[in-house]
Design a protein around this motif. Structure first.
Motif, PDB file in Angstrom:
ATOM      1  N   GLU A  99      -2.300   6.506   8.466  1.00 25.89           N
ATOM      2  CA  GLU A  99      -1.424   5.101   8.273  1.00 25.89           C
ATOM      3  C   GLU A  99      -0.204   5.184   8.137  1.00 25.89           C
ATOM      4  O   GLU A  99       0.488   6.280   7.343  1.00 25.89           O
ATOM      5  CB  GLU A  99      -2.227   4.329   6.979  1.00 25.89           C
ATOM      6  CG  GLU A  99      -3.431   3.333   7.379  1.00 25.89           C
ATOM      7  CD  GLU A  99      -4.554   4.131   7.920  1.00 25.89           C
ATOM      8  OE1 GLU A  99      -4.570   5.433   7.939  1.00 25.89           O
ATOM      9  OE2 GLU A  99      -5.625   3.469   8.383  1.00 25.89           O
ATOM     10  N   ARG A 113     -17.387  -6.804   4.313  1.00 22.26           N
ATOM     11  CA  ARG A 113     -16.092  -7.277   4.483  1.00 22.26           C
ATOM     12  C   ARG A 113     -16.085  -8.837   5.135  1.00 22.26           C
ATOM     13  O   ARG A 113     -15.055  -9.058   5.697  1.00 22.26           O
ATOM     14  CB  ARG A 113     -15.011  -6.390   4.978  1.00 22.26           C
ATOM     15  CG  ARG A 113     -13.851  -6.857   4.255  1.00 22.26           C
ATOM     16  CD  ARG A 113     -12.378  -5.972   4.632  1.00 22.26           C
ATOM     17  NE  ARG A 113     -11.350  -6.308   3.754  1.00 22.26           N
ATOM     18  CZ  ARG A 113     -10.251  -5.747   3.915  1.00 22.26           C
ATOM     19  NH1 ARG A 113      -9.982  -4.927   4.799  1.00 22.26           N
ATOM     20  NH2 ARG A 113      -9.164  -5.867   3.131  1.00 22.26           N
ATOM     21  N   LYS A 148     -16.398   4.051  -2.172  1.00 18.13           N
ATOM     22  CA  LYS A 148     -16.567   5.202  -3.211  1.00 18.13           C
ATOM     23  C   LYS A 148     -15.188   6.161  -3.274  1.00 18.13           C
ATOM     24  O   LYS A 148     -14.129   6.008  -2.540  1.00 18.13           O
ATOM     25  CB  LYS A 148     -17.636   6.231  -2.483  1.00 18.13           C
ATOM     26  CG  LYS A 148     -18.942   5.372  -2.219  1.00 18.13           C
ATOM     27  CD  LYS A 148     -19.971   6.263  -1.850  1.00 18.13           C
ATOM     28  CE  LYS A 148     -21.008   5.514  -0.884  1.00 18.13           C
ATOM     29  NZ  LYS A 148     -20.758   4.995   0.397  1.00 18.13           N
ATOM     30  N   ILE A 149     -15.246   7.094  -4.216  1.00 14.65           N
ATOM     31  CA  ILE A 149     -14.172   7.902  -4.227  1.00 14.65           C
ATOM     32  C   ILE A 149     -14.587   9.326  -4.207  1.00 14.65           C
ATOM     33  O   ILE A 149     -13.971  10.159  -4.552  1.00 14.65           O
ATOM     34  CB  ILE A 149     -13.045   7.712  -5.551  1.00 14.65           C
ATOM     35  CG1 ILE A 149     -14.027   7.816  -6.712  1.00 14.65           C
ATOM     36  CG2 ILE A 149     -12.256   6.303  -5.538  1.00 14.65           C
ATOM     37  CD1 ILE A 149     -12.878   7.661  -7.732  1.00 14.65           C
ATOM     38  N   ASN A 209       0.832  -1.265   0.037  1.00 16.14           N
ATOM     39  CA  ASN A 209       0.115  -0.056   0.074  1.00 16.14           C
ATOM     40  C   ASN A 209       0.849   1.215   0.061  1.00 16.14           C
ATOM     41  O   ASN A 209       0.471   2.230  -0.121  1.00 16.14           O
ATOM     42  CB  ASN A 209      -0.898   0.086   1.306  1.00 16.14           C
ATOM     43  CG  ASN A 209      -2.024  -1.016   0.958  1.00 16.14           C
ATOM     44  OD1 ASN A 209      -2.149  -1.584  -0.121  1.00 16.14           O
ATOM     45  ND2 ASN A 209      -2.990  -0.999   2.080  1.00 16.14           N
TER      46      ASN A 209
HETATM   47  C1  UD1 Z   1      -6.699   1.504   1.753  1.00 15.14           C
HETATM   48  C2  UD1 Z   1      -6.012   0.386   1.421  1.00 15.14           C
HETATM   49  C3  UD1 Z   1      -6.911  -0.762   1.934  1.00 15.14           C
HETATM   50  C4  UD1 Z   1      -7.137  -0.827   3.211  1.00 15.14           C
HETATM   51  C5  UD1 Z   1      -7.833   0.579   3.433  1.00 15.14           C
HETATM   52  C6  UD1 Z   1      -8.351   0.747   4.858  1.00 15.14           C
HETATM   53  C7  UD1 Z   1      -4.471   0.837  -0.266  1.00 15.14           C
HETATM   54  C8  UD1 Z   1      -4.195   0.310  -1.737  1.00 15.14           C
HETATM   55  N1  UD1 Z   1      -5.544  -0.022  -0.006  1.00 15.14           N
HETATM   56  O1  UD1 Z   1      -7.718   1.384   0.906  1.00 15.14           O
HETATM   57  O2  UD1 Z   1      -5.639  -2.055   1.789  1.00 15.14           O
HETATM   58  O3  UD1 Z   1      -7.981  -1.614   3.612  1.00 15.14           O
HETATM   59  O4  UD1 Z   1      -6.899   1.486   3.133  1.00 15.14           O
HETATM   60  O5  UD1 Z   1      -7.210   1.146   5.836  1.00 15.14           O
HETATM   61  O6  UD1 Z   1      -3.787   1.465   0.108  1.00 15.14           O
HETATM   62  N2  UD1 Z   1     -14.819   6.092   1.394  1.00 15.14           N
HETATM   63  C9  UD1 Z   1     -15.751   6.911   1.097  1.00 15.14           C
HETATM   64  N3  UD1 Z   1     -15.697   7.844   0.027  1.00 15.14           N
HETATM   65  C10 UD1 Z   1     -14.161   8.129  -0.484  1.00 15.14           C
HETATM   66  C11 UD1 Z   1     -13.202   7.277  -0.020  1.00 15.14           C
HETATM   67  C12 UD1 Z   1     -13.375   6.418   1.072  1.00 15.14           C
HETATM   68  O7  UD1 Z   1     -17.060   6.736   1.244  1.00 15.14           O
HETATM   69  O8  UD1 Z   1     -13.899   9.218  -1.319  1.00 15.14           O
HETATM   70  C13 UD1 Z   1     -15.021   4.740   2.185  1.00 15.14           C
HETATM   71  C14 UD1 Z   1     -14.870   3.512   1.498  1.00 15.14           C
HETATM   72  O9  UD1 Z   1     -15.933   3.082   0.964  1.00 15.14           O
HETATM   73  C15 UD1 Z   1     -14.678   2.631   2.758  1.00 15.14           C
HETATM   74  C16 UD1 Z   1     -13.640   3.519   3.687  1.00 15.14           C
HETATM   75  O10 UD1 Z   1     -14.178   4.996   3.172  1.00 15.14           O
HETATM   76  O11 UD1 Z   1     -15.642   2.244   3.392  1.00 15.14           O
HETATM   77  C17 UD1 Z   1     -12.207   3.542   3.748  1.00 15.14           C
HETATM   78  O12 UD1 Z   1     -11.692   3.789   2.491  1.00 15.14           O
HETATM   79  P1  UD1 Z   1     -10.348   4.175   2.410  1.00 15.14           P
HETATM   80  O13 UD1 Z   1      -9.688   4.394   3.590  1.00 15.14           O
HETATM   81  O14 UD1 Z   1     -10.113   5.201   1.288  1.00 15.14           O
HETATM   82  O15 UD1 Z   1      -9.543   2.785   1.943  1.00 15.14           O
HETATM   83  P2  UD1 Z   1      -8.594   2.897   0.353  1.00 15.14           P
HETATM   84  O16 UD1 Z   1      -7.816   3.836   0.116  1.00 15.14           O
HETATM   85  O17 UD1 Z   1      -9.536   2.305  -0.699  1.00 15.14           O
END
Ligand code: UD1
Length: 422
Positions: free
Chosen positions: A191, A333, A124-125, A24
């Protein structure tokens, strides 16, 4: 070739496993190379499928990538030739959306395919996009792509995240380092892989303050300079092998990472009765015969990592009584729970809670890796099961673990990769 992992219990483990650089972190550092008009060198890069996918995404943008030595890659982003991260690549790996922030910062235009559904919740993003909009990008979604444009460049602004998303924090940091003025990201994720990204960028000339805290201050600079950087050790790979040791019995050393990065995981394992000796760059773990149950809730760092939830659940099936696992980071999950159920585990899911019954006799069965960590956790469950467990769909495991079977074999586990029809 369609391969499976076959695993059988083989008594206690002993010896040492060395972990690689963090997946990551490596993926985001590779994306961050887009910000640097020169050759970035990364060392301690894991040899895993996700790194190849990120290489593919960056190559499509014009980055010239080479690997002059094992675990070392160079990324020459002197001349970017495209601003489009195509669907074929993004669909393979969500983390390729990490190019969005750096690409828009460097080129003023990014066109990144929407990653689509994912089997661990909706992921989501929206926060990535709204953060970039606050910095002045115009974002619209067209034909399945996010089109981000900065007609007048990016401008530093305060951005408050509604949840400390790892990916949104990273994209915003990478967008803000070259913005004009100061960006303050509050409720940022912290993190260790984000700290690694900050170290990388600051060494390259960025001005980011607040590392390891929830408020980051990013003072925009004109340009970043090429550097060499060693990827931080993979705490999740380490945690996976530590739990393997706890499940199979015996004493193993897992090295190549900072044990502080696994703080709460190690604390919880100690509460189960495992003996953990924290070393400089790793831990020595001795399993216990009488595993006490523990309750776990996943949370953003420094909370219990969601990426260790499945492995821990496999272990807790062997505890003396029941444990409760609460998943707070991702929806859906718990697919792993259904698969380990085929091995005799009794895990009841209610919303984002899982009741993991202890004292379970696991018996080897054919199972399917539901995702990366769930796949690894099924192999760990196989270490405690009676008879052979055959895990298929192991491309998930290859996404994030280098030489997974070989490393387990090196400490005495009976585990091998086979062609499916052997
Ligand atoms: C990263 C890690 C993944 C880890 C996660 C949480 C990488 C490649 N992956 O994933 O291994 O499990 O962090 O520690 O680094 N969310 C939204 N909107 C957004 C962004 C996120 O609603 O714009 C939500 C997601 O749906 C999820 C939560 O926030 O439920 C956490 O997501 P996020 O911390 O962004 O995880 P990733 O970056 O995808």
């Amino acid at each position: 070739m369609d391969e499976i992992i076959r695993v059988q219990s083989n008594g206690p483990l002993s010896g040492e496993i060395q972990v690689e650089g963090a997946k990551n972190s490596a993926l985001k550092l590779m994306a961050a190379s887009l910000l640097i008009p020169g050759v970035t060198t990364l060392t301690n890069v894991p040899n895993i499928a996700d790194v190849y996918v990120m290489s593919e995404a960056l190559t499509a943008l014009g980055v010239v990538i080479d690997s002059p030595a094992p675990h070392t890659i160079t990324l020459d982003a002197s001349n970017l030739t495209s601003y489009r991260a195509p669907y074929e690549v993004v669909a393979k790996m969500r983390a390729s959306t990490a190019v969005l922030g750096p690409l828009v910062a460097r080129s003023g235009h990014a066109s990144v395919a929407l990653p689509g559904g994912c089997n661990i919740g909706s992921r989501k993003i929206d926060m990535h996009i709204s953060g970039l909009e606050i910095l002045g990008a115009t974002c619209k979604i067209e034909h399945g792509y996010i089109e981000a444009l900065t007609p007048t460049g990016l401008h530093g602004m305060p951005v408050s995240l509604v949840f400390p998303s790892v990916g949104a924090t990273e994209n915003l940091i990478m967008a803000a380092v070259l913005a004009e003025g100061t960006t303050i990201v509050s409720n940022a994720a912290r993190e260790p892989e984000i700290a690694d990204l900050i170290d990388f960028l600051n060494t390259a000339g960025a001005q980011i303050e607040g590392k390891n805290t929830t408020t980051l201050t990013i003072i925009g600079v004109e340009e970043l300079k090429p550097i060499e950087h060693r990827v931080v050790g993979d705490r999740i790979e380490a945690g996976t092998f530590i739990v393997a040791g706890c499940i199979a019995g015996g004493t193993i050393t897992v090295s190549g990472f900072n044990p502080k990065h696994l703080g709460i995981v190690l604390d919880k394992l100690e509460q189960t009765g495992a003996v953990i000796e924290r070393l400089d760059r790793g831990v020595r773990v001795t399993a216990t015969d009488t595993i006490k149950p523990v309750d776990i809730q996943t949370l953003p760092y420094p909370g219990f990592p969601t990426d260790m939830q499945a492995q821990m659940m496999a272990y807790l099936t062997q505890a003396q009584s029941s444990s409760i696992v609460t998943e707070n980071v991702f929806e859906n999950r718990f697919m792993f729970a259904d698969e380990i159920g085929r091995m005799g585990a009794d895990i009841r899911i209610e919303g984002h809670y899982a009741l993991v019954r202890g004292n379970t006799h696991l018996s080897g069965a054919p199972v399917v890796a539901p995702d990366l960590r769930g796949g690894a956790a099924l192999v760990l469950a196989g270490l405690a099961a009676d008879g052979a467990t055959e895990v298929s769909n192991i491309y998930h495991v290859d996404r994030g673990y280098e030489s997974f079977c070989e490393k387990l074999q090196s400490v005495g586990a009976r585990v091998e990769r086979l062609d499916r029809d052997v």
